[in-house]
Design an enzyme around this catalytic site. Sequence first.
Site, short mmCIF file in Angstrom:
data_model
loop_
_atom_site.label_atom_id
_atom_site.label_comp_id
_atom_site.label_asym_id
_atom_site.label_seq_id
_atom_site.Cartn_x
_atom_site.Cartn_y
_atom_site.Cartn_z
N LEU A 140 0.87 -1.21 -0.05
CA LEU A 140 0.12 0.09 -0.13
C LEU A 140 0.88 1.14 -0.18
CD1 LEU A 140 -3.01 -0.51 2.48
CD2 LEU A 140 -2.96 -0.06 0.42
N ASP A 141 0.65 2.10 -0.81
CA ASP A 141 1.52 3.36 -0.98
C ASP A 141 1.48 4.33 0.48
OD1 ASP A 141 1.89 2.89 -3.74
OD2 ASP A 141 0.23 4.17 -4.20
N ARG A 142 2.29 4.89 0.77
CA ARG A 142 2.60 5.36 2.06
C ARG A 142 1.43 6.57 2.27
NH1 ARG A 142 5.69 10.49 3.44
NH2 ARG A 142 6.17 10.62 1.17
#
Length: 180
Positions: A42-44
């Site tokens: 999951l992206d930051r």
Amino acid sequence: MSRVILFNKPWGVLSQFTDAGGGHRTLAEFIDIPGIYPAGRLDRDSEGLLVLTDDGRLQARIADPRHKLAKTYLVQVEGIPSDAALEALARGVTLKDGPTRPARVRRIEGDPPGLWPRTPPVRFRKSVPDCWIELTITEGRNRQVRRMTASVGHPTLRLIRWQVGDWTLVGLESGAWRAA
């Protein structure tokens, strides 16, 4: 027997246990279990369900798009998507790296139940309404959901992965984890 951990990743946290560049929060701040690794990313700037396991084959089955494991996202978008925009998402849209698979999509009236406040809060513009949609995809390209909503004219403001296969975030607070 393999271990499976479900983690509700907060906004701003990397989907890894170390940060070579320094300065970012990582999974190590929340989970102290040796030998487990994220199955997918999951992206930051995304939140929600991250599945971790010590089983390499299970990890590959969850993360590899060839297995078409459904992933459901709650997506707060800028503007109110028309039925035509939602239908385009459902059919699949063409991105720079090719067409996406068909998706399931529906508009959510009001705020989805059970959501936690985001820290920091999403930046709102008083002159532009926003809306929540539920989007289920069976692939996982880099920033795919954000690129899909932008392609139909509705940039993503907040992105929460709610479900991976049969695993969900139900009852799991932001920053908390549980064994599956």
